[in-house]
Design a protein around this motif. Structure first.
Motif, short mmCIF file in Angstrom:
data_model
loop_
_atom_site.label_atom_id
_atom_site.label_comp_id
_atom_site.label_asym_id
_atom_site.label_seq_id
_atom_site.Cartn_x
_atom_site.Cartn_y
_atom_site.Cartn_z
N ASN A 56 15.24 10.32 12.76
CA ASN A 56 14.17 11.22 12.32
C ASN A 56 13.05 10.40 11.67
O ASN A 56 13.18 9.18 11.48
CB ASN A 56 14.70 12.26 11.34
N LEU A 57 11.98 11.06 11.35
CA LEU A 57 10.81 10.40 10.76
C LEU A 57 10.56 10.86 9.33
O LEU A 57 9.43 10.76 8.83
CB LEU A 57 9.58 10.68 11.62
N THR A 58 11.61 11.29 8.65
CA THR A 58 11.45 11.85 7.31
C THR A 58 11.00 10.80 6.29
O THR A 58 10.44 11.16 5.25
CB THR A 58 12.76 12.49 6.83
N ASN A 59 11.24 9.52 6.58
CA ASN A 59 10.87 8.47 5.63
C ASN A 59 9.52 7.84 5.95
O ASN A 59 9.13 6.85 5.33
CB ASN A 59 11.95 7.38 5.62
N LEU A 60 8.81 8.42 6.91
CA LEU A 60 7.55 7.85 7.37
C LEU A 60 6.43 8.15 6.38
O LEU A 60 6.09 9.30 6.12
CB LEU A 60 7.20 8.42 8.74
N GLY A 61 5.85 7.09 5.82
CA GLY A 61 4.70 7.24 4.94
C GLY A 61 3.41 7.03 5.71
O GLY A 61 3.35 7.20 6.92
N GLU A 62 2.37 6.61 5.00
CA GLU A 62 1.07 6.39 5.63
C GLU A 62 1.12 5.19 6.57
O GLU A 62 1.77 4.18 6.28
CB GLU A 62 0.00 6.15 4.55
N GLU A 63 0.40 5.30 7.70
CA GLU A 63 0.32 4.16 8.61
C GLU A 63 -0.49 3.04 7.97
O GLU A 63 -1.49 3.28 7.30
CB GLU A 63 -0.35 4.58 9.93
N ILE A 64 -0.02 1.82 8.17
CA ILE A 64 -0.70 0.65 7.62
C ILE A 64 -1.55 0.03 8.72
O ILE A 64 -1.02 -0.53 9.69
CB ILE A 64 0.31 -0.37 7.07
N ASN A 65 -2.84 0.11 8.59
CA ASN A 65 -3.76 -0.44 9.59
C ASN A 65 -4.26 -1.83 9.21
O ASN A 65 -4.70 -2.58 10.08
CB ASN A 65 -4.94 0.51 9.79
N ASP A 66 -4.20 -2.14 7.95
CA ASP A 66 -4.67 -3.44 7.48
C ASP A 66 -3.70 -3.91 6.39
O ASP A 66 -3.82 -3.53 5.23
CB ASP A 66 -6.09 -3.33 6.94
N LEU A 67 -2.76 -4.74 6.78
CA LEU A 67 -1.73 -5.22 5.86
C LEU A 67 -2.37 -6.15 4.83
O LEU A 67 -2.88 -7.22 5.17
CB LEU A 67 -0.63 -5.95 6.64
N GLN A 68 -2.31 -5.75 3.59
CA GLN A 68 -2.92 -6.53 2.51
C GLN A 68 -1.90 -7.48 1.89
O GLN A 68 -0.71 -7.19 1.84
CB GLN A 68 -3.47 -5.60 1.43
N PRO A 69 -2.36 -8.64 1.42
CA PRO A 69 -1.44 -9.57 0.74
C PRO A 69 -0.79 -8.91 -0.47
O PRO A 69 -1.39 -8.04 -1.12
CB PRO A 69 -2.35 -10.73 0.32
N LEU A 70 0.43 -9.34 -0.77
CA LEU A 70 1.13 -8.80 -1.94
C LEU A 70 0.46 -9.29 -3.22
O LEU A 70 -0.19 -10.33 -3.25
CB LEU A 70 2.59 -9.25 -1.92
N GLN A 71 0.65 -8.52 -4.26
CA GLN A 71 0.07 -8.86 -5.56
C GLN A 71 1.17 -9.21 -6.55
O GLN A 71 2.07 -8.41 -6.80
CB GLN A 71 -0.76 -7.69 -6.10
N GLY A 72 1.10 -10.42 -7.10
CA GLY A 72 2.02 -10.79 -8.16
C GLY A 72 1.44 -10.48 -9.52
O GLY A 72 0.23 -10.30 -9.66
N ALA A 73 2.31 -10.41 -10.53
CA ALA A 73 1.81 -10.07 -11.87
C ALA A 73 2.81 -10.52 -12.93
O ALA A 73 3.99 -10.76 -12.64
CB ALA A 73 1.58 -8.56 -11.98
N ILE A 74 2.31 -10.65 -14.14
CA ILE A 74 3.17 -10.90 -15.30
C ILE A 74 3.12 -9.64 -16.16
O ILE A 74 2.08 -8.99 -16.29
CB ILE A 74 2.68 -12.15 -16.06
N THR A 75 4.27 -9.26 -16.72
CA THR A 75 4.35 -7.95 -17.38
C THR A 75 3.75 -7.93 -18.78
O THR A 75 3.47 -6.87 -19.32
CB THR A 75 5.81 -7.50 -17.47
N GLY A 76 3.57 -9.07 -19.38
CA GLY A 76 3.02 -9.09 -20.74
C GLY A 76 3.08 -10.49 -21.31
O GLY A 76 3.38 -11.45 -20.60
N GLU A 77 2.79 -10.60 -22.58
CA GLU A 77 2.83 -11.89 -23.24
C GLU A 77 4.03 -11.94 -24.17
O GLU A 77 4.31 -10.99 -24.90
CB GLU A 77 1.54 -12.13 -24.03
N SER A 78 4.76 -13.07 -24.12
CA SER A 78 5.99 -13.18 -24.91
C SER A 78 5.91 -14.36 -25.88
O SER A 78 5.24 -15.35 -25.62
CB SER A 78 7.19 -13.37 -23.98
#
Length: 839
Positions: free
Chosen positions: A485-507
């Motif tokens: 089935n297609l119940t898990n189908l979200g929005e179609e991706i037409n332009d795959l963007q690079p992933l974004q990394g991040a730091i959660t805060g300052e320690s």
């Protein structure tokens, strides 16, 4: 003997004279006129075609000059190779077509979407590519004469042909390799041409010109698309969906000329029968052309149409017809062969002839071939609609980067995919939104999806020219599930963007990041190269509500070269550059091992060396070099076997020995390595190096063999098939993991798909904890292996490690870096480098 020598001298003398008189007429049809305003190759490159091996810079210059002079040709640069050379494409057709080329392209593509449209009056599209292996140069050199012919030939026949056709000409599939080989052949050419096969001209130095900059065989990259040259040509292919694609190669000097179809029993089941029938019909045009000039040829032998990662087979699963040409190679300018003296111009003429016979066939079979392509997509659409599998979900809940890279390949192949609508569990596998994608099956490239995702273990033939399995989610070690089935189908991706990394805060205490992410080793290397301290956790724990697995990296805040603010800013950049999350924590008190526990081991900056040169399998070495240089941004020192005995190894923490053969290293070099390991070095060896380790008493290995294999009722003419059936050319197998062992840090599942193309088998150690990676009792996941070898493989081990003095020796029987698209096992090598002291 004396008569033979005199005859040889006479033949060479005759050839030398012929060489002096060589001109373009040797190649060109002589029953037509040529436009005198079109420059000949000699006018631009300074020598006649076949007199010297054309270098890529001269080839490039001629094609650019030709495009300026001819209203039949446009030229474009589609990117750069690793060495900065342009990746050119010529579009050749009639002047009126060239002025309307975008509309023609759009109409051509519409015929693959509108399966009821008329095709009779449409141009056929032919993509012709030359010399993907740089030391198979007759193709690229023939391209000089061929491009001139298409630009300069006059008369109603050529004009009608160009009206009916768009030719996409790739003059150099492998610019870097062509440049490398041309330099070799030309720099070793004598004035008095010498056909003696023992001459240096015919024996390139390691790694030879076959490959690209990183020593990859680019004719295996049409499906994985990992190299810049591949990305350019795949973009062109999908931009146009050509009807025919030809791939000009060379083979052994004693061979003649091969054209497809190949072995009838070695065709991939997804390739339509009509494809092979049309290939055979096109072959009649090649045969007629070669009969006319008296050149020997053959078909339906030796080569197959199975692996879709090759240029001649990739088109077959995309509604096109792929055709392989293989010319017996002079490997230089003139060489003795079983068929007489083989000259470089002769090999060029054969390639030129095949290029012409291709477009003659395309022109005469135009309606039939256009109709085939249209029907292919009509059939594909019907099959996709009937498929019980409606979608494939794939991903890794702890490794978004690896998942992203597979999605990037799908995008390059114009395969539609969608976001995962929300986190979900399917068949016991957890899929996380943002780290998983959904591929709907009801789409145009349904057959290509099948080719990339299928697992196949039964075959009509037991012989393969290349690998028998390449299942992409297994290669990436991703979870994947077929859904109805297609119940898990979200929005179609037409332009795959690079992933974004991040730091959660300052320690003020510590920062943590998990080892599961693909680019975690790159991040760790950046941290250690900066002179910062980092530790690795040898057990799972949880802190501040988040769970951390084996191999978590901790960067303490105190006692670092940077202050708290500087460290935060530095790690913020590390997170962004490596597409991962770095978590700031305010306490060392955890559930499990505390952050100050001795279960956190300090990590050291690594200085890695790689053995290369004569005796080393260059593809294996190149894959490792590429992994370090392109993926992980890590320095690696290449040590050549020619001077290895003079190298001071004390500056290196790790030495990698790829698969080696013969006596790659002399006794003094072996002694040097032993002493270095005893002093604390880590030696990592691959594949055939297992025999080298064992014979030199560096590692004691208990090989697992089957001595019962005997040929019974096998006739003499089938003896090669009998032996060939025992070759494991490339298949995928399941291993079970002890995730607590440092070699397996960063793997979330207790099973791992491994690629194998050797018959090296090792018995497990009597102590189970020394078998952290072990093949299961039912290991075959996809591909071919003989029943005999499968029996030996079961429960054997592909990994072994032993202490040696203060150092450690590590062996992988399998290639963890195969062809740059086996992302799923790259981390095993990184673990061997960073965590060897804990093993």
């Amino acid at each position: 003997m004396k008569k033979r020598l005199l005859l040889l001298i006479f033949v060479v003398f005759q050839y030398t004279q012929a060489q002096q008189k060589l001109d373009l007429n040797y190649y060109l049809p002589q029953n037509i006129t040529y436009n005198q305003d079109i420059p000949k190759p000699i006018d631009v490159i300074g020598h006649e075609v076949g007199e010297w091996h054309v270098s890529h810079d001269k080839l490039q210059f001629y094609m650019q000059t030709l495009a300026k002079a001819s209203d039949r040709i446009s030229i474009e640069n589609r990117g750069e190779t690793y060495e900065g050379r342009p990746i050119l494409l010529l579009t050749i057709t009639s002047p009126k077509n060239l002025k309307n080329i975008e509309n023609i392209r759009q109409e051509h593509l519409s015929n693959t979407n509108n399966t009821n449209g008329k095709t009779e009056d449409k141009p056929i599209v032919v993509y012709q590519g030359f010399s993907i292996h740089g030391n198979e140069p007759s193709g690229a050199n023939a391209g000089l004469a061929y491009a001139y012919y298409l630009a300069a030939a006059q008369g109603p026949e050529i004009e009608k042909l160009l009206d009916n056709m768009v030719i996409l000409m790739d003059p150099a599939f492998n610019p870097d390799g062509i440049q490398r080989f041309a330099h070799w052949a030309n720099s070793n050419k004598s004035k008095n041409l010498n056909p003696d096969g023992n001459d240096r001209e015919y024996h390139e130095t390691w790694p030879n010109g076959r490959t690209n900059h990183y020593w990859f065989d680019m004719n295996r990259d049409w499906l994985p698309v990992q190299l810049p040259e591949s990305k350019a040509r795949i973009n062109t292919f999908h931009k146009w969906l050509p009807n025919i694609l030809t791939d000009h190669h060379e083979m052994g000097t004693n061979s003649t000329f091969f054209f497809q179809p190949g072995e009838p029993t070695r065709v991939h089941p997804l390739t339509p029968t009509l494809n092979q029938e049309l290939t055979a019909e096109i072959g009649t045009y090649h045969a007629k052309a070669f009969d006319k000039i008296g050149s020997l040829y053959y078909s339906e032998e030796n080569y197959d149409d199975y692996y879709y990662g090759k240029g001649s087979t990739f088109p077959d699963v995309n509604g096109s017809i792929g055709i392989l040409f293989e010319q017996g190679s002079s490997r230089g300018h003139v060489q003795e062969s079983e068929n007489g003296i083989l000259t470089f111009p002769f090999t060029i003429r054969n390639q030129f002839t095949a290029a012409l016979s291709t477009i003659e066939a395309a022109n005469n079979m135009r309606s039939k071939i256009l109709g085939y392509q249209q029907q292919f997509y009509k059939n594909t659409k019907a099959e996709a609609a009937k498929s019980k599998t409606k979608a494939i979900v794939f991903g890794d809940s702890k490794d978004a980067a690896k998942t992203w890279h597979l999605a990037d390949i799908l995008q390059r192949h114009k395969i539609k995919f969608n976001e995962l609508k929300s986190d979900v569990n399917l068949n016991g596998k957890k899929y996380k939104k943002g780290a998983s994608y959904v591929v709907p099956m009801n789409q145009k490239n349904y057959q290509l999806i099948n080719a990339m995702f299928e697992k196949r273990t039964t075959f009509t033939d037991s012989l393969f020219y290349d690998i028998s399995a390449w299942t992409f989610p297994l290669a990436f070690n991703l979870d994947y599930t077929e859904t109805t089935n297609l119940t898990n189908l979200g929005e179609e991706i037409n332009d795959l963007q690079p992933l974004q990394g991040a730091i959660t805060g300052e320690s003020s205490y510590a920062y943590l990041f998990e080892w599961n992410e693909y680019y975690s080793p790159k991040a760790l290397n950046t941290i250690l190269e900066a002179g910062l301290r980092a530790k690795v956790g040898k057990s799972p724990f949880s802190v501040e509500g988040k769970e951390y697995d084996y191999g978590t990296i901790m960067v303490p805040v105190q006692n670092q070269k940077y202050n708290k603010q500087e460290l935060h800013l530095f790690l913020q950049n590390v997170a962004k550059e490596n597409n991962l999350t770095i978590t700031a924590v305010g306490t060392g008190l955890t559930k499990g091992i505390d952050l100050g526990s001795n279960e956190f081991d300090p990590l050291k900056k690594q200085q890695v060396a790689l053995l290369v040169g004569s005796g080393v399998t260059y593809a294996d070495a190149g894959e490792i070099w590429h992994l370090f240089d392109q993926r992980y941004n890590m320095k690696i020192t290449k040590l050549d076997t020619d001077y290895f005995s003079r190298v001071d190894l004390s500056r290196y923490t790790t030495l990698i020995v790829p698969s080696i053969y013969g006596s790659a290293l002399d006794k003094s070099s072996v002694t040097k390595i032993k002493e270095w390991v005893k002093d604390g070095g880590t030696l990592i060896a691959y594949r055939n190096a297992a025999y080298w380790l064992n014979s030199n008493e560096i590692m004691k290995i208990d090989f697992k063999k089957d001595s019962s294999l005997v040929a019974k009722n096998i006739p003499f003419d089938k003896r090669r098939d009998f032996r060939g059936a025992q070759v494991t050319g490339g298949a995928i197998f399941e291993a079970k993991l002890d995730r607590s062992h440092p070699i397996n840090f960063g793997y979330k599942n207790d099973k791992l798909p491994l690629f194998r193309n050797t018959n090296i088998y090792i018995n497990p150690d009597k102590n189970s904890y020394n078998n952290p990676i072990q093949y299961t009792n039912n290991p075959l996941l996809s591909g071919y292996i003989s029943e005999e070898n499968l029996g030996i493989l079961k429960n054997s081990v592909p990994f072994k490690t032993q202490g040696y003095g203060k150092g450690r020796v590590i062996l992988f029987t399998d290639n963890t870096n195969f062809r740059a698209f086996w992302f799923g096992t790259n981390k095993l090598l990184m673990n061997a480098i960073y965590f060897s002291k804990m093993m």
